[in-house]
Motif scaffolding. Sequence first.
Motif, mmCIF file in Angstrom:
data_model
loop_
_atom_site.group_PDB
_atom_site.id
_atom_site.type_symbol
_atom_site.label_atom_id
_atom_site.label_comp_id
_atom_site.label_asym_id
_atom_site.label_seq_id
_atom_site.Cartn_x
_atom_site.Cartn_y
_atom_site.Cartn_z
ATOM 1 N N THR A 186 0.802 -1.230 0.000
ATOM 2 C CA THR A 186 0.000 0.000 0.000
ATOM 3 C C THR A 186 0.840 1.288 0.000
ATOM 4 O O THR A 186 0.316 2.369 -0.172
ATOM 5 N N PHE A 187 2.172 1.141 0.204
ATOM 6 C CA PHE A 187 3.037 2.338 0.208
ATOM 7 C C PHE A 187 3.703 2.589 -1.134
ATOM 8 O O PHE A 187 4.345 3.605 -1.330
ATOM 9 N N CYS A 188 3.594 1.658 -2.083
ATOM 10 C CA CYS A 188 4.550 1.599 -3.185
ATOM 11 C C CYS A 188 3.988 2.044 -4.537
ATOM 12 O O CYS A 188 2.885 1.657 -4.927
ATOM 13 N N VAL A 189 4.789 2.816 -5.269
ATOM 14 C CA VAL A 189 4.363 3.303 -6.590
ATOM 15 C C VAL A 189 4.703 2.339 -7.731
ATOM 16 O O VAL A 189 4.226 2.524 -8.849
ATOM 17 N N VAL A 190 5.545 1.349 -7.432
ATOM 18 C CA VAL A 190 6.066 0.517 -8.529
ATOM 19 C C VAL A 190 4.971 -0.123 -9.404
ATOM 20 O O VAL A 190 5.068 -0.095 -10.628
ATOM 21 N N PRO A 191 3.907 -0.697 -8.802
ATOM 22 C CA PRO A 191 2.885 -1.288 -9.674
ATOM 23 C C PRO A 191 2.282 -0.273 -10.647
ATOM 24 O O PRO A 191 1.770 -0.654 -11.699
ATOM 25 N N TYR A 192 2.349 1.011 -10.290
ATOM 26 C CA TYR A 192 1.784 2.041 -11.168
ATOM 27 C C TYR A 192 2.817 2.526 -12.186
ATOM 28 O O TYR A 192 2.485 2.796 -13.339
HETATM 29 FE FE1 SF4 Z 1 5.660 -4.212 -2.796
HETATM 30 FE FE2 SF4 Z 1 5.916 -4.558 -5.456
HETATM 31 FE FE3 SF4 Z 1 6.572 -2.210 -4.323
HETATM 32 FE FE4 SF4 Z 1 8.105 -4.377 -3.900
HETATM 33 S S1 SF4 Z 1 7.764 -3.324 -5.888
HETATM 34 S S2 SF4 Z 1 7.467 -2.904 -2.360
HETATM 35 S S3 SF4 Z 1 6.532 -5.985 -3.789
HETATM 36 S S4 SF4 Z 1 4.515 -3.142 -4.443
#
Ligand code: SF4
Length: 479
Positions: A186-192
């Motif tokens: 829930t903190f992370c931008v990577v999936p976007y």
């Molecule tokens: Fe989580 Fe994917 Fe971000 Fe790693 S890249 S912190 S697994 S959302």
Amino acid sequence: MMQEPQTEPRQNISSPSQQPAPRKLYVKSFGCQMNVYDSQRMADTLAKEGFIETQDPADADLVILNTCHIREKAAEKVYSELGRLRKSKQEQGSDTMIAVAGCVAQAEGAEIMRRAPVVDLVVGPQSYHRLPELLRQARAGERVVDTEFPTEDKFDHLPAPSARATRKRGPAAFVTVQEGCDKFCTFCVVPYTRGAEVSRDVAKILSETRQLLAQGVREITLIGQNVNGFHGLGPDGKVWGLARMLEALAELDGLERLRYTTSHPRDMDDDLIRAHRDLPQLMPYLHLPVQSGSDRILRAMNRKHGREMFFDIIARMREARPDIALSSDFIVGFPGETDADFEDTMDLVRRIGFASAYSFKYSPRPGTPAAEHDQQVPEEVKTARLAELQKALEASKAAFDASCRGRTFDILLEKPGRQSGQLIGRSPYLQSVVVNDPPAGIGELLTVTITDVGPNSLAGRAVAAAEPIRLYQPARMEA
Ligand code: SF4
Ligand code: 5AD
């Protein structure tokens, strides 16, 4: 040993005016190894267009900033860098072209053009193979933004590095096997910014690795945002996991060392743990981000694992590979984190004994669920917790480094040291090891005994083949 530089093909020196001066490229990479790899691929693509790399932005015809969006500070760095570039362009009256690539490009797109008029081109990570065409458009006066997620595979179009470029980069190379993430912490931008998980085909990974090995590379680090979630199409038509991929790579002639990063605890399956037991090429070092030691916070982070599961993985890894060293990522001050939650993180750190780690204050990122949380932790609390955590992590690292004194292991010699006759190599644990007058050259493995331990590097001396080797007794987890 890395191959000696070959002599360059002779140029027609009688008519130098007919040779267009090579254009110069300066690429600056921010953030993770994926960006380092992508920067190299962009340089390889542009080498085909006649660009050579320079280390001086003032000397460049094209500057590419390969940006990181993971935390606010990282993203803001781009704008300060662009401010500096604008100033130096004005002072010099130069017409250097400026491109912004990477995750800020993907996340902010045209907004970058608005905030920084000095930028000529914005290109997202999935469009690097289109750089030559985009540059032509930019040169024709357009301000170009390309942040599409095209359906074609960019890797099919990005050229492999030349032998010369590989030699310059040294005997340890990255190979991307997977990009993107479906985990949605829930903190992370990577999936976007990097999109859904996509794995490359096994055949393409093998062929890129073979080429690097033929050019003198000895160590390969497989990279991906969720590298152990790798599920590439194998030559047998079946889906291969990371363990199977590592087994196939370990069979390649000339490949001395294998690593992979970054992993998710959820995807540390039995096959992968077994690979650490069975593959001598796989280095006894694992970077496995845990983020927090509190079950409550791990749940709020949507990490899909708790602290016991993490301890269990580490115990099984240590059983499979007793000399393994561990590294991790931590976030302090996630919304709702109490003193008791933070104490759980400190407890986990004390119990595991990390050889190294990265730790960060939680940074709310636009568009992520945690940024909307109403229990944001005050800045001064985050600062105090980070200082306390980093003190413990540094002590843990220092203890691990100190435990290496007197140990004997192979290092891969990578570059010259500061003093003449010195070379610097990497230990299995990624520590820099300085050796005086080694009986081997860059690109070779050398067995050394560690004689001194400093804050940033170790010193070692080459071991004669017949000397006895002291085996390592790893630290055990406290009960
Ligand atoms: Fe989580 Fe994917 Fe971000 Fe790693 S890249 S912190 S697994 S959302
Ligand atoms: N705030 C702070 N740290 C973050 N990371 C990812 N997103 C954030 C954020 N919003 C950290 C995690 C991850 C590492 C690459 O960056 O620890 O593992």
